[in-house]
Design a protein around this motif. Structure first.
Motif, PDB file in Angstrom:
ATOM      1  N   ILE A 124       0.847  -1.197   0.000  1.00  0.00           N
ATOM      2  CA  ILE A 124       0.000   0.000   0.000  1.00  0.00           C
ATOM      3  C   ILE A 124       0.882   1.247   0.000  1.00  0.00           C
ATOM      4  CG2 ILE A 124      -1.675   1.349   1.330  1.00  0.00           C
ATOM      5  CD1 ILE A 124      -2.868  -1.293   2.270  1.00  0.00           C
ATOM      6  N   GLU A 128       0.472   3.541  -3.145  1.00  0.00           N
ATOM      7  CA  GLU A 128      -0.392   4.706  -2.944  1.00  0.00           C
ATOM      8  C   GLU A 128       0.332   5.913  -2.360  1.00  0.00           C
ATOM      9  OE1 GLU A 128      -3.658   4.358  -3.995  1.00  0.00           O
ATOM     10  OE2 GLU A 128      -2.844   2.444  -4.673  1.00  0.00           O
ATOM     11  N   TYR A 129       1.326   5.679  -1.525  1.00  0.00           N
ATOM     12  CA  TYR A 129       1.905   6.792  -0.785  1.00  0.00           C
ATOM     13  C   TYR A 129       3.281   7.222  -1.281  1.00  0.00           C
ATOM     14  CZ  TYR A 129      -1.817   6.565   2.683  1.00  0.00           C
ATOM     15  OH  TYR A 129      -3.030   6.612   3.301  1.00  0.00           O
ATOM     16  N   LEU A 217      -2.421  -3.810  -6.715  1.00  0.00           N
ATOM     17  CA  LEU A 217      -2.960  -2.497  -6.333  1.00  0.00           C
ATOM     18  C   LEU A 217      -2.779  -1.498  -7.474  1.00  0.00           C
ATOM     19  CD1 LEU A 217      -1.620  -2.137  -2.669  1.00  0.00           C
ATOM     20  CD2 LEU A 217      -3.968  -2.579  -3.367  1.00  0.00           C
ATOM     21  N   ARG A 225      -9.886   5.392  -8.239  1.00  0.00           N
ATOM     22  CA  ARG A 225      -9.325   6.259  -7.204  1.00  0.00           C
ATOM     23  C   ARG A 225      -9.921   7.655  -7.327  1.00  0.00           C
ATOM     24  NH1 ARG A 225      -4.889   3.330  -8.854  1.00  0.00           N
ATOM     25  NH2 ARG A 225      -3.921   2.121  -7.193  1.00  0.00           N
ATOM     26  N   LYS A 235      -6.945  10.175   1.499  1.00  0.00           N
ATOM     27  CA  LYS A 235      -6.034   9.207   0.898  1.00  0.00           C
ATOM     28  C   LYS A 235      -6.184   7.833   1.555  1.00  0.00           C
ATOM     29  CE  LYS A 235      -1.673   9.135  -1.218  1.00  0.00           C
ATOM     30  NZ  LYS A 235      -1.156  10.071  -2.153  1.00  0.00           N
ATOM     31  N   SER A 239      -7.362   4.428  -0.228  1.00  0.00           N
ATOM     32  CA  SER A 239      -6.495   3.250  -0.248  1.00  0.00           C
ATOM     33  C   SER A 239      -7.180   2.037   0.358  1.00  0.00           C
ATOM     34  CB  SER A 239      -5.208   3.528   0.521  1.00  0.00           C
ATOM     35  OG  SER A 239      -4.598   4.692   0.050  1.00  0.00           O
ATOM     36  N   VAL A 243      -9.280   0.938  -3.065  1.00  0.00           N
ATOM     37  CA  VAL A 243      -8.213   0.292  -3.839  1.00  0.00           C
ATOM     38  C   VAL A 243      -7.970  -1.135  -3.340  1.00  0.00           C
ATOM     39  CG1 VAL A 243      -5.833   0.462  -4.592  1.00  0.00           C
ATOM     40  CG2 VAL A 243      -7.175   2.523  -4.324  1.00  0.00           C
TER      41      VAL A 243
END
Lengths: 342, 297
Positions: A124, A128-129, A217, A225, A235, A239, A243
């Motif tokens: 993740i 995502e980050y 992912l 998203r 966020k 996530s 997601v």
């Protein structure tokens, strides 16, 4: 099959002057040149390569079944799965495979406990980050971990993780004694133990989980998203609530693959987990897994053809069945949670 | 469609606006633009301006995608943004709820005010902003969950947990998006099982469920067949009284059919904006005329 009718489908657009007769003639000569022997040869080469995997699988099943058949004539299934002890080379012998299965799952569950959540969280983060730069550095490094030979992990577990655990537990002993109010409590970790093998396997499977999860992912469509962001999701909400559920099928598949790897892992457990099969849930004790046992007997001086030797085929068969079941579970889970995006 | 539930939605939206104002009194007090908007509204005999973009310059890295674009959008109207591909109309639309923030290397200059409040000042919570400015995308993007959960997603983010309340919102939103009759027995089924047109109306319902003041639609019909397109257009006209709708479209007939005002974009610039009736019959700029008559684009 695929080249069945190239002639009719590939008639070139004839020039204006061409008559019907000349077109037909052309198509005849085309069909003659198109059916090259190379095409046919390639078909069989490809088919053969595909068949090898299937034949190998059936070959393994055949060997496992025929080699373990004499064993099961001697030892009933009830005894095999009913007895509590595994000591086929002792006198009198015990054939309780459950203690090996227990050891296997103790190690695999311990490893899964660390590697699945950590792998998913790492995925993740990466997907995502992390900034593209961070991801470009971290993902290859993570995948590098997967390339380390397992024998290295085995020694790592035995010579680094185990002492670390032992020292840690020793320094915690006074606190434990105070908390439990028992001054005679001296918890110990054996030199060979399930826990350090679990940790090493967790480290080994972590990149597998993280990498596969990250892949699944990342393929979640950007539109999904954006849809969540457009509704005012943060966020974290995007996530975790959009997601991850959308990628659940891939995540599940990676989890099962990781557990399969943990169940089948051999070198680490052979080195670090010990060789004392028992039914226990205490990860601080020495245990033995199915794979560990097979290594021990294969490397030892058990005479071929003896019942002691045949045990490894029986254990191998059990291991094989477990792996097949997990694969089937994986396939059905993936099907169940798969979402189609075009 | 169900007009009673629609007016119901409208009432709710109206009745909610005072509480929203109460939420951000400081921002509401300093609204010099509001007077301007009223003046403009008086001129056009229209509603007040709710969203106003002023001198928007937008850059993707070093490439400038929007050049000093200023457009006022009036409350409860439908505005269409048209122009050839790559002219910046979608980019502009995404400025209005700061969706461009999600794009790496994208920089925006200028101001966008929502009811007089600049959404690009520091400290603006994009989460709050996007709940007030909803968005529907080009391709239907339902979440991989049940229809019911898709609609309840937005309200849940706002902290509504009560099932009965959520259920009401779900029904109301689905009715609002003219989808209720088709899916009312399948609310627990996955939204991915719906047809493309249904999915898009589901996405509209999902956007309506957060009761936004403004609804942005980015080519909402481009992935739909003509019948579904017609349904969505009908829907837009029905929502017109309760929402401010800004729609990007490639389909000029659609723009002419549904919108009150039309803005024509070319190469990142706003060429012309005016009442759709005039834009499509008597545009003042030669380039607009060339585009709508199909000479390029």
């Amino acid at each position: 099959m695929a080249m069945e009718n190239p002639a009719t489908s590939q008639i070139p657009v004839a020039g204006g002057a061409a008559t019907l007769g000349s077109v037909a003639k052309n198509s005849e000569s085309l069909s003659a040149t198109r059916k090259k022997p190379l095409e046919i040869a390639l078909f069989w080469i490809f088919a053969l390569c595909a068949a090898v995997t299937v034949f190998t699988t059936f070959g393994i099943i055949a060997v496992l079944v025929t080699e373990s058949a004499p064993f099961f004539r001697e030892v009933s299934l009830a005894r095999f799965f009913g007895e509590k002890e595994w000591a086929p080379l002792f006198n009198p012998p015990h054939y309780g495979v459950l203690s090996l299965i227990c050891g296997t799952f103790l190690v695999a569950a311990g490893a899964a406990l660390f590697s699945l959540p950590m792998g998913l969280l790492a995925a993740i983060y990466l997907s995502e980050y992390a900034s593209p730069r961070a991801r470009n550095i971290m993902k290859p490094v993570l995948e590098l971990l997967a390339g380390v030979p397992t024998v290295v992990y085995g020694y790592f577990a035995l010579l680094f993780i185990t002492p670390l655990l032992q020292n840690g537990l020793e320094s915690m002993t006074p606190t434990l004694q105070r908390v439990t109010g028992n001054p005679n409590l001296f918890p110990t970790i054996e030199v060979f133990n399930a826990l350090s093998a679990s940790i090493a396997i967790a480290i080994m499977t972590l990149p597998l989980v993280a990498s596969l999860c990250e892949d699944s992912l990342r393929v979640v469509p950007r539109a999904l998203r954006e849809g969540a962001y457009a509704l005012g999701a943060t966020k974290m909400e995007v996530s975790l609530k959009v997601v991850v559920p959308a990628a659940l099928s891939g995540i599940m598949a990676s989890f099962i693959l990781a557990v399969s790897r943990a169940v089948g892992e051999t070198m680490i457990v052979a080195l670090a987990a010990g060789a004392s099969p028992k039914i226990t849930l205490n990860p601080l004790e020495s245990i033995q897994t199915m794979t560990g046992y097979i290594v021990q007997v294969s490397m030892g001086d058990v005479p071929h053809g003896s019942i002691g030797y045949q045990t490894i085929f029986a254990v191998g068969l059990v291991l094989f069945c477990i792996t097949v079941l997990m694969n089937l579970a994986s396939i059905s889970l993936v099907k169940k949670y798969r979402h189609k995006y075009d | 469609m169900n007009t009673s539930s629609l007016s119901n939605l409208a009432d709710k939206a109206m009745s909610e606006s005072p509480t929203r104002k109460a939420e951000t009194p400081s921002a509401r007090n300093s609204t010099p633009q509001f007077n301007v908007a009223m003046a403009a509204a008086g001129e056009q005999n229209a509603t007040p301006v709710i969203v106003e973009a002023e001198k928007i310059n937008l850059f993707y890295g070093t490439k400038q995608a929007l050049k000093s674009v200023s457009i006022p959008f009036h409350q409860n109207t439908i505005s269409a943004l048209i122009g050839p591909s790559g002219c910046g109309k979608s980019t502009f639309l995404r400025c209005l709820n700061r969706m461009n923030d999600l794009i790496e290397g994208c920089r925006t200059e200028g101001e966008v005010t929502l009811s007089g409040e600049n959404i690009y000042t520091k400290g603006v919570d994009t989460v709050m902003l996007r709940q007030r400015v909803g968005m529907v995308f080009q391709k239907p993007n339902p979440f991989p969950m049940a229809i019911w959960d898709n609609i309840a997603y937005g309200p849940r983010l706002r902290g509504i947990k009560n099932k009965a309340v959520l259920g009401e919102i779900v029904e109301e939103s689905l009715r609002g998006a003219a989808l209720w009759d088709e899916v009312k027995d399948d609310l627990k089924k996955s939204a991915l099982g719906l047809s493309g047109g249904q999915q898009q109306r589901l996405c509209i319902a999902r956007a309506l469920a957060t009761k936004p003041e403004v609804l942005l639609m980015d080519e909402p019909c481009s992935a739909l067949d003509p019948i579904s397109t017609l349904k969505v257009e009908e829907l837009m006209r029905e929502l017109r009284g309760a929402y401010t709708i800004i729609i990007v479209t490639h389909n000029m007939q659609q723009a002419a059919r549904v919108s009150d005002t039309t803005a024509f974009f070319l190469l990142g610039e706003l060429i012309e904006m005016g009442a759709s009736a005039k834009m499509f019959t008597d545009p003042s700029d030669k380039r607009t005329e060339d585009y709508i008559t199909g000479r390029f684009g």
